[in-house]
Design a protein around this motif. Sequence first.
Motif, PDB file in Angstrom:
ATOM      1  N   ASN A  33       0.838  -1.201   0.000  1.00 10.04           N
ATOM      2  CA  ASN A  33       0.000   0.000   0.000  1.00 10.04           C
ATOM      3  C   ASN A  33       0.873   1.252   0.000  1.00 10.04           C
ATOM      4  OD1 ASN A  33      -2.396  -1.573   0.203  1.00 10.04           O
ATOM      5  ND2 ASN A  33      -1.909  -1.891   2.367  1.00 10.04           N
ATOM      6  N   TYR A  34       0.443   2.219  -0.821  1.00 12.58           N
ATOM      7  CA  TYR A  34       1.280   3.419  -1.012  1.00 12.58           C
ATOM      8  C   TYR A  34       0.414   4.678  -0.996  1.00 12.58           C
ATOM      9  CZ  TYR A  34       4.610  -0.051  -2.781  1.00 12.58           C
ATOM     10  OH  TYR A  34       5.437  -1.144  -2.915  1.00 12.58           O
ATOM     11  N   TYR A  35       0.984   5.736  -0.422  1.00 13.33           N
ATOM     12  CA  TYR A  35       0.354   7.058  -0.484  1.00 13.33           C
ATOM     13  C   TYR A  35       1.485   8.068  -0.658  1.00 13.33           C
ATOM     14  CZ  TYR A  35      -2.074  11.319   0.748  1.00 13.33           C
ATOM     15  OH  TYR A  35      -2.595  12.589   0.708  1.00 13.33           O
ATOM     16  N   TRP A  36       1.376   8.912  -1.694  1.00 11.87           N
ATOM     17  CA  TRP A  36       2.461   9.859  -1.986  1.00 11.87           C
ATOM     18  C   TRP A  36       1.977  11.299  -1.953  1.00 11.87           C
ATOM     19  CZ3 TRP A  36       5.646   8.359  -6.996  1.00 11.87           C
ATOM     20  CH2 TRP A  36       6.205   7.084  -6.832  1.00 11.87           C
TER      21      TRP A  36
ATOM     22  N   THR B 203       9.520  13.071  -3.345  1.00 17.33           N
ATOM     23  CA  THR B 203       8.280  12.342  -3.070  1.00 17.33           C
ATOM     24  C   THR B 203       8.330  11.878  -1.623  1.00 17.33           C
ATOM     25  OG1 THR B 203       9.212  10.233  -3.797  1.00 17.33           O
ATOM     26  CG2 THR B 203       8.012  11.500  -5.441  1.00 17.33           C
ATOM     27  N   LEU B 204       7.197  11.996  -0.959  1.00 12.13           N
ATOM     28  CA  LEU B 204       7.082  11.662   0.457  1.00 12.13           C
ATOM     29  C   LEU B 204       6.168  10.450   0.519  1.00 12.13           C
ATOM     30  CD1 LEU B 204       6.284  15.362   1.385  1.00 12.13           C
ATOM     31  CD2 LEU B 204       8.549  14.304   1.172  1.00 12.13           C
ATOM     32  N   ASP B 205       6.763   9.285   0.649  1.00  8.60           N
ATOM     33  CA  ASP B 205       6.060   8.049   0.310  1.00  8.60           C
ATOM     34  C   ASP B 205       5.749   7.198   1.538  1.00  8.60           C
ATOM     35  OD1 ASP B 205       6.678   9.076  -2.120  1.00  8.60           O
ATOM     36  OD2 ASP B 205       8.109   7.527  -2.692  1.00  8.60           O
ATOM     37  N   ALA B 206       4.466   7.179   1.898  1.00 11.23           N
ATOM     38  CA  ALA B 206       4.014   6.267   2.947  1.00 11.23           C
ATOM     39  C   ALA B 206       3.875   4.881   2.328  1.00 11.23           C
ATOM     40  CB  ALA B 206       2.675   6.741   3.501  1.00 11.23           C
ATOM     41  N   VAL B 207       4.443   3.890   2.996  1.00 12.46           N
ATOM     42  CA  VAL B 207       4.444   2.515   2.484  1.00 12.46           C
ATOM     43  C   VAL B 207       4.083   1.568   3.621  1.00 12.46           C
ATOM     44  CG1 VAL B 207       5.793   0.732   1.300  1.00 12.46           C
ATOM     45  CG2 VAL B 207       6.406   3.147   0.976  1.00 12.46           C
ATOM     46  N   TRP B 208       3.079   0.741   3.423  1.00 11.71           N
ATOM     47  CA  TRP B 208       2.764  -0.280   4.413  1.00 11.71           C
ATOM     48  C   TRP B 208       2.223  -1.509   3.716  1.00 11.71           C
ATOM     49  CZ3 TRP B 208      -0.030   3.846   3.010  1.00 11.71           C
ATOM     50  CH2 TRP B 208      -1.407   3.728   2.840  1.00 11.71           C
ATOM     51  N   ARG B 209       2.528  -2.647   4.311  1.00 16.18           N
ATOM     52  CA  ARG B 209       2.113  -3.904   3.670  1.00 16.18           C
ATOM     53  C   ARG B 209       0.681  -4.248   4.057  1.00 16.18           C
ATOM     54  NH1 ARG B 209       6.991  -7.899   5.096  1.00 16.18           N
ATOM     55  NH2 ARG B 209       6.274  -7.293   7.159  1.00 16.18           N
ATOM     56  N   PRO B 210       0.012  -5.054   3.217  1.00 19.39           N
ATOM     57  CA  PRO B 210      -1.343  -5.476   3.565  1.00 19.39           C
ATOM     58  C   PRO B 210      -1.354  -6.073   4.971  1.00 19.39           C
ATOM     59  CG  PRO B 210      -0.807  -6.185   1.342  1.00 19.39           C
ATOM     60  CD  PRO B 210       0.454  -5.603   1.918  1.00 19.39           C
ATOM     61  N   GLY B 211      -2.307  -5.648   5.773  1.00 19.99           N
ATOM     62  CA  GLY B 211      -2.404  -6.173   7.139  1.00 19.99           C
ATOM     63  C   GLY B 211      -1.665  -5.336   8.161  1.00 19.99           C
TER      64      GLY B 211
ATOM     65  N   ASP C  31      -0.613  -1.781  10.170  1.00 18.48           N
ATOM     66  CA  ASP C  31      -1.454  -0.689  10.689  1.00 18.48           C
ATOM     67  C   ASP C  31      -0.925   0.710  10.418  1.00 18.48           C
ATOM     68  OD1 ASP C  31      -3.419  -2.145  11.751  1.00 18.48           O
ATOM     69  OD2 ASP C  31      -2.500  -2.345  13.753  1.00 18.48           O
ATOM     70  N   PHE C  32       0.107   0.818   9.616  1.00 17.22           N
ATOM     71  CA  PHE C  32       0.782   2.116   9.499  1.00 17.22           C
ATOM     72  C   PHE C  32       0.068   3.109   8.579  1.00 17.22           C
ATOM     73  CE2 PHE C  32       4.321  -1.003  10.082  1.00 17.22           C
ATOM     74  CZ  PHE C  32       4.701  -0.597  11.348  1.00 17.22           C
ATOM     75  N   GLY C  33      -0.956   2.660   7.870  1.00 21.41           N
ATOM     76  CA  GLY C  33      -1.542   3.472   6.804  1.00 21.41           C
ATOM     77  C   GLY C  33      -1.965   4.868   7.236  1.00 21.41           C
ATOM     78  N   ASP C  34      -2.809   4.934   8.265  1.00 22.35           N
ATOM     79  CA  ASP C  34      -3.343   6.245   8.678  1.00 22.35           C
ATOM     80  C   ASP C  34      -2.217   7.151   9.173  1.00 22.35           C
ATOM     81  OD1 ASP C  34      -5.818   5.425   8.008  1.00 22.35           O
ATOM     82  OD2 ASP C  34      -6.477   5.006  10.071  1.00 22.35           O
TER      83      ASP C  34
END
Length: 484
Positions: free
Chosen positions: A328-331, A390-398, A400-403
């Motif tokens: 999972n990615y958010y940039w 680029t400021l890249d949030a990265v977390w794997r499926p499952g 909890d780091f997304g938010d």
Amino acid sequence: MTTPAPAEVGHGIKGPTVVEIDAFRGRLISADHTDYDVARAIWNGTIDRRPHLIARCIGTADVVAAMRFARDHDLEIAIRGGGHNVAGTAVCDDGIVIDLSAMRGVRVDPANRRAWVQGGALWGDVDHETQAHGLATTGGIVSHTGVAGLTLGGGVGWLMRKHGLTIDNLLAVDIVTADGGLLRASKDEHPDLFWALRGGGGNFGVVTSFEFRLNSVGPTVLAGPILWDAPDAGEVLRFYRDFVRDAPDELGTVVRFGTAPPLSVIPEHLHWRPVVMVGTCYAGPIEDGERVLRPLRTSRPPLLDLVGPAPYVGFQSALDSTVVHGWNYYWKSTYLPQLCDDLIDVLTEHAFSCSSPRSYAAMFHLKGAVGRVAEGATAFGSRQASHAITLDAVWRPGEDFGDQDTAWSRRFFAALGRFREGVYVNFLGGDEDPGRVREAYGDAVYDRLVDVKTTYDPENVFHHNQNIRPRTGTRIIGSTRAPH
Ligand SMILES: Cc1cc2nc3c(=O)[nH]c(=O)nc-3n(C[C@H](O)[C@H](O)[C@H](O)COP(=O)(O)OP(=O)(O)OC[C@H]3O[C@@H](n4cnc5c(N)ncnc54)[C@H](O)[C@@H]3O)c2cc1C
């Protein structure tokens, strides 16, 4: 021919399985197909869209057939090249994905230093074929990125300071336009369209083939990262600022802020340690590179110095396993000016405060040949920026780091606010303010892109992208949603 009636496949309505499109020889994958979930998945695992149909083309004729089918049935259209865009524009809900992922052919003419690349190829495909002859064109720094999306947005990479952006090496394209016709665009054929395709993204049609100029590169180059401890980042960046200001065009660098990834070349005791890593690639003689890089390598003792002669093609895939498909990615992203002390303070204050060990920020150094092409000569937004971050949030499926890390990326971006100087269109995410597409181009280029869009796609058929709206485009094909 078995095709559903228009009303049955329209937006939001599930139609019967499409078994055939006239003159289409590739694969048609609809929701009841066993490969459907794999076929609709793209690089960014947060994107979960359900197209009515995926038309996996095996040639230009298939693209034409799929386009005509989509137009006849008033379907929303998404174009998939490498499927790598973080905003997820390669896939749509309910409509049709014109999927070029099976079109990865590359042909090289070494004598004339030319390559012809199909619209679904990845950079690894291009590097593999061109490096067999010691040739390359500027490509992305991750080998599983698509050639099409990257090129149409501009194309930054290790070689750009010496050889220009990817678009500066683009000689011609074959493109299927909104009416299902096939055109060739080059500086002599449809020059307005060719101008727009060099930066304006997927707004003008489906590119089935790119023709690139190639340059001598390697095949062995001096390349590799140098790692310092995160607390040293401020001092490292102050040195780096002065070092790259005077560096020759041959030297490409990318600064990565994050933890040391668990790559086999990095000793285990350093894995996951917060570090500032300066990636380097010298596109010239190894001995010159050694001399040029010596000051940086000896500026302060690093944790690890992996700079050395390396095959360019291998170096191009060195980061692949740090940005895996399906995570999972958010940039957020912005161009930055030359690094002043205040900007360095903001970078060091925020870069290491994410939660996920996989989140990172990456800062490309531009200038060199990028800045020597006149502003407006192509549809690339800003040729004078010093850096793109680029400021890249990265977390794997499952995980909890997304938010938390999405918030980190936004917070970091906000803190960079007073230094922002536009944005590279290919680094825009999926939840951007509408004004950011104009920001990516600046007013003059954006307005000219609107002219070309109005000529070639007046109904905004291609709107599943960082959209340039045509002047006459009040009707949005196949969608009730406003494009972003
Ligand atoms: C891990 C990672 C690393 C990256 N590194 C770099 C880098 O080093 N340099 C750089 O410049 N960029 C880089 N990018 C950004 C990259 O340029 C964009 O994500 C680009 O959109 C990827 O191209 P794609 O073909 O894989 O895109 P896709 O997701 O397949 O498509 C994105 C959009 O491009 C358009 N498009 C795709 N194919 C076609 C086609 N054949 N014809 C017409 N339009 C098409 C469509 O509008 C589509 O919506 C990186 C991205 C990621 C995720």
